[in-house]
Write a protein that holds these residues in place. Structure first.
Motif, mmCIF file in Angstrom:
data_model
loop_
_atom_site.group_PDB
_atom_site.id
_atom_site.type_symbol
_atom_site.label_atom_id
_atom_site.label_comp_id
_atom_site.label_asym_id
_atom_site.label_seq_id
_atom_site.Cartn_x
_atom_site.Cartn_y
_atom_site.Cartn_z
ATOM 1 N N ILE A 51 0.860 -1.172 0.000
ATOM 2 C CA ILE A 51 0.000 0.000 0.000
ATOM 3 C C ILE A 51 0.896 1.221 0.000
ATOM 4 O O ILE A 51 1.864 1.305 0.761
ATOM 5 C CB ILE A 51 -0.976 -0.010 1.205
ATOM 6 C CG1 ILE A 51 -1.975 1.133 1.095
ATOM 7 C CG2 ILE A 51 -0.229 0.044 2.536
ATOM 8 C CD1 ILE A 51 -3.157 0.991 2.055
ATOM 9 N N THR A 52 0.595 2.168 -0.864
ATOM 10 C CA THR A 52 1.403 3.369 -0.955
ATOM 11 C C THR A 52 0.953 4.389 0.086
ATOM 12 O O THR A 52 -0.128 4.254 0.684
ATOM 13 C CB THR A 52 1.322 3.992 -2.347
ATOM 14 O OG1 THR A 52 -0.009 4.510 -2.535
ATOM 15 C CG2 THR A 52 1.616 2.962 -3.428
ATOM 16 N N SER A 53 1.744 5.433 0.251
ATOM 17 C CA SER A 53 1.350 6.493 1.182
ATOM 18 C C SER A 53 0.037 7.136 0.742
ATOM 19 O O SER A 53 -0.721 7.637 1.570
ATOM 20 C CB SER A 53 2.459 7.544 1.280
ATOM 21 O OG SER A 53 2.754 8.073 0.007
ATOM 22 N N LEU A 56 -2.920 3.599 -2.509
ATOM 23 C CA LEU A 56 -3.063 2.652 -3.608
ATOM 24 C C LEU A 56 -2.531 1.288 -3.185
ATOM 25 O O LEU A 56 -1.522 1.210 -2.481
ATOM 26 C CB LEU A 56 -2.302 3.153 -4.828
ATOM 27 C CG LEU A 56 -2.799 4.468 -5.435
ATOM 28 C CD1 LEU A 56 -1.894 4.882 -6.597
ATOM 29 C CD2 LEU A 56 -4.238 4.345 -5.898
ATOM 30 N N THR A 57 -3.198 0.242 -3.608
ATOM 31 C CA THR A 57 -2.783 -1.111 -3.248
ATOM 32 C C THR A 57 -2.458 -1.935 -4.492
ATOM 33 O O THR A 57 -3.019 -1.708 -5.566
ATOM 34 C CB THR A 57 -3.872 -1.842 -2.445
ATOM 35 O OG1 THR A 57 -5.107 -1.790 -3.166
ATOM 36 C CG2 THR A 57 -4.065 -1.227 -1.068
ATOM 37 N N ASN A 58 -1.535 -2.856 -4.305
ATOM 38 C CA ASN A 58 -1.190 -3.828 -5.339
ATOM 39 C C ASN A 58 -1.095 -5.196 -4.682
ATOM 40 O O ASN A 58 -0.723 -5.302 -3.507
ATOM 41 C CB ASN A 58 0.157 -3.504 -5.990
ATOM 42 C CG ASN A 58 0.199 -2.160 -6.657
ATOM 43 O OD1 ASN A 58 0.703 -1.191 -6.097
ATOM 44 N ND2 ASN A 58 -0.339 -2.077 -7.867
ATOM 45 N N VAL A 97 8.437 -1.430 5.728
ATOM 46 C CA VAL A 97 8.102 -0.027 5.482
ATOM 47 C C VAL A 97 9.272 0.681 4.836
ATOM 48 O O VAL A 97 10.435 0.372 5.113
ATOM 49 C CB VAL A 97 7.702 0.685 6.796
ATOM 50 C CG1 VAL A 97 8.853 0.687 7.795
ATOM 51 C CG2 VAL A 97 7.222 2.104 6.535
ATOM 52 N N GLY A 98 8.951 1.606 3.951
ATOM 53 C CA GLY A 98 9.986 2.405 3.307
ATOM 54 C C GLY A 98 9.379 3.595 2.614
ATOM 55 O O GLY A 98 8.196 3.550 2.261
ATOM 56 N N PRO A 99 10.133 4.663 2.398
ATOM 57 C CA PRO A 99 9.582 5.852 1.756
ATOM 58 C C PRO A 99 9.201 5.622 0.297
ATOM 59 O O PRO A 99 8.310 6.286 -0.219
ATOM 60 C CB PRO A 99 10.706 6.876 1.888
ATOM 61 C CG PRO A 99 11.949 6.072 2.069
ATOM 62 C CD PRO A 99 11.540 4.822 2.781
ATOM 63 N N TRP A 100 9.872 4.687 -0.347
ATOM 64 C CA TRP A 100 9.560 4.354 -1.738
ATOM 65 C C TRP A 100 9.491 2.839 -1.883
ATOM 66 O O TRP A 100 10.203 2.252 -2.691
ATOM 67 C CB TRP A 100 10.631 4.934 -2.674
ATOM 68 C CG TRP A 100 10.705 6.419 -2.605
ATOM 69 C CD1 TRP A 100 9.812 7.311 -3.108
ATOM 70 C CD2 TRP A 100 11.728 7.208 -1.974
ATOM 71 N NE1 TRP A 100 10.225 8.588 -2.823
ATOM 72 C CE2 TRP A 100 11.376 8.558 -2.145
ATOM 73 C CE3 TRP A 100 12.907 6.877 -1.290
ATOM 74 C CZ2 TRP A 100 12.156 9.598 -1.642
ATOM 75 C CZ3 TRP A 100 13.693 7.909 -0.792
ATOM 76 C CH2 TRP A 100 13.312 9.249 -0.960
ATOM 77 N N GLY A 101 8.665 2.230 -1.054
ATOM 78 C CA GLY A 101 8.559 0.784 -1.058
ATOM 79 C C GLY A 101 7.784 0.295 -2.256
ATOM 80 O O GLY A 101 6.555 0.379 -2.288
ATOM 81 N N GLY A 102 8.514 -0.206 -3.243
ATOM 82 C CA GLY A 102 7.844 -0.681 -4.446
ATOM 83 C C GLY A 102 7.669 -2.178 -4.416
ATOM 84 O O GLY A 102 7.181 -2.746 -3.441
#
Length: 121
Positions: A51-53, A56-58, A97-102
């Motif tokens: 889930i993005t900040s 959005l979910t994938n 967790v990460g600031p740009w966790g792709g």
């Protein structure tokens, strides 16, 4: 100090459900990306949901339609609702967790210790 603590794992029969929780301290989940990973015995760790900040979910193809990831910002907790569990879902599940966790686990800075999910047939 950042801490992620997972809970909610256990033993369930095929077709059953579990809800995993990942409670965070020392970091605000609402401004970071979060991922749930699974690692089955003898296999590589794989992303199952993120889930993005922005919310959005994938999902991995293997769990689409069965798993739902959500975030409770006031509680600083993310969840993974797992329905219609199957034996192949048996794994250790970890949040990250990460600031740009792709989609790459190297993009996550902090990890929880993991919680075991076992699905019997």
């Amino acid at each position: 100090q950042v801490q992620l603590v997972e809970s909610g794992g256990g033993l369930v029969q095929a077709g059953g459900s579990l809800r995993l929780s990942c409670a965070a301290s020392g970091i605000m989940l609402s401004i970071n990306d979060m991922g749930w990973y699974q690692q089955a015995p003898g296999k590589e760790r794989e992303l199952v949901a993120r889930i993005t900040s922005g919310g959005l979910t994938n999902y991995a193809d293997s769990v689409k339609g069965r798993f739902t990831m959500s975030r409770d910002s006031p509680q600083n907790t993310v969840y993974l609702q797992m329905d219609n569990l199957q034996p192949e879902d048996t794994a250790i599940y970890s949040c990250a967790v990460g600031p740009w966790g792709g989609f790459n686990q190297d993009e996550y800075n902090y990890w929880g210790q993991g919680t075991q999910v076992t699905v019997s047939s």
